[in-house]
Design an enzyme around this catalytic site. Sequence first.
Site, short mmCIF file in Angstrom:
data_model
loop_
_atom_site.label_atom_id
_atom_site.label_comp_id
_atom_site.label_asym_id
_atom_site.label_seq_id
_atom_site.Cartn_x
_atom_site.Cartn_y
_atom_site.Cartn_z
N ARG A 101 1.00 -2.00 0.02
CA ARG A 101 0.22 -0.06 0.13
C ARG A 101 0.71 1.34 -0.27
NH1 ARG A 101 -4.73 0.81 4.53
NH2 ARG A 101 -2.56 1.04 5.87
N LYS A 141 -2.69 6.81 1.00
CA LYS A 141 -2.53 7.15 2.44
C LYS A 141 -1.11 7.86 2.58
CE LYS A 141 -2.00 5.16 7.18
NZ LYS A 141 -3.54 5.97 7.57
N GLU A 174 -15.71 6.51 5.97
CA GLU A 174 -15.13 5.58 6.56
C GLU A 174 -15.04 6.08 8.27
OE1 GLU A 174 -11.12 4.91 5.26
OE2 GLU A 174 -11.25 6.98 4.54
N1 PMP Z 1 -9.00 4.84 7.21
C1 PMP Z 1 -8.43 5.88 7.06
C2 PMP Z 1 -9.03 7.81 6.77
C3 PMP Z 1 -7.20 5.32 7.70
O1 PMP Z 1 -6.31 6.67 8.03
C4 PMP Z 1 -6.49 4.52 8.60
C5 PMP Z 1 -5.70 3.62 8.85
N2 PMP Z 1 -5.54 4.36 10.16
C6 PMP Z 1 -8.00 3.16 8.19
C7 PMP Z 1 -8.79 3.78 7.08
C8 PMP Z 1 -7.74 1.71 8.94
O2 PMP Z 1 -6.95 1.14 8.08
P1 PMP Z 1 -5.75 0.48 8.42
O3 PMP Z 1 -6.36 -1.47 8.74
O4 PMP Z 1 -4.69 -0.22 7.63
O5 PMP Z 1 -4.83 1.20 9.56
#
Ligand code: PMP
Length: 285
Positions: free
Chosen positions: A52, A151, A184
């Site tokens: 990622r 990200k 989200e």
């Molecule tokens: N959505 C956002 C906006 C995030 O920044 C994150 C990570 N903190 C997630 C979802 C969750 O992703 P992950 O399970 O890969 O940490």
Amino acid sequence: MSRIIFMNDHLVPEEQAVVSVFDHGLLYGDGVFEGLRSYAGKVFRLDDHLDRLYASARAICLEIPLAKAAVAKAVVDTLAANNLADGYVRLVVTRGAGSLGLDPNKTKHPQVIVIADTISLYPREFYEKGLRIVTAATQRTQSAALSPRIKSLNYLNNIMAKLEGLQAGCVEALMLNHKGEVAECTGDNVFVIRGGKLLTPPPDAGILEGITRGAVMELAGAAGIECREVALVRHDLYTAEECFLTGTAAEVIPVVEIDGRKVGAAVPGPITKRLTADFHALVRR
Ligand code: PMP
């Protein structure tokens, strides 16, 4: 206690881990990052996080100056140097120092930084009793403006929504996309249970495709719980049997109230509890 930080090609004490004030990561939020976690000395889904990270970098035309294997080693070495078996890792790649204009072609030397520390995102009681969240007025950025799948170091969209949550006395806030669908939370993905099935918004709803989200979807499959990626609106959350959030730092955390509406019985539900237990078992495996 001073931490040991990985900077580009070696480990240094935190006092020496500095970046230029001309770094575009600082000036413009131009860069990418990952948050990872290690359990009992093993980094959870390291390859997925690296994939990622490199995909995010590719999307912004940022060439990471180290090979994936070297970054993987840096993550493991930084945890070891800080004596962290159960730790949180922040992996950051900035655009590097440049001139005082946006042009990324006028920057040099992207900085690869690995910070290892401990994290406890939410107080223990929220895991036992569940979170209260509110919907933020701040929309998740449209992919046509800035894809939430990247990200990037530019997290102001999420921070604006987080501020709204905090102002309402909540530690997390729900974000909708420009169509009014659930995307989200500010740093976590969202799941609901309806009719015994697990539902979560699809990537094109404007989400970061969480690694924890992926793991929980796999665990649901293994537990015989059907999981579907479908567009959801707030009504689906208000009327769900259960709701929970997932994220590397948060792990799996129940949600019991959304915008003042009780979710289900307003206590962490059986499927949430089952998947939480399965997740804890998975990370220690
Ligand atoms: N959505 C956002 C906006 C995030 O920044 C994150 C990570 N903190 C997630 C979802 C969750 O992703 P992950 O399970 O890969 O940490």
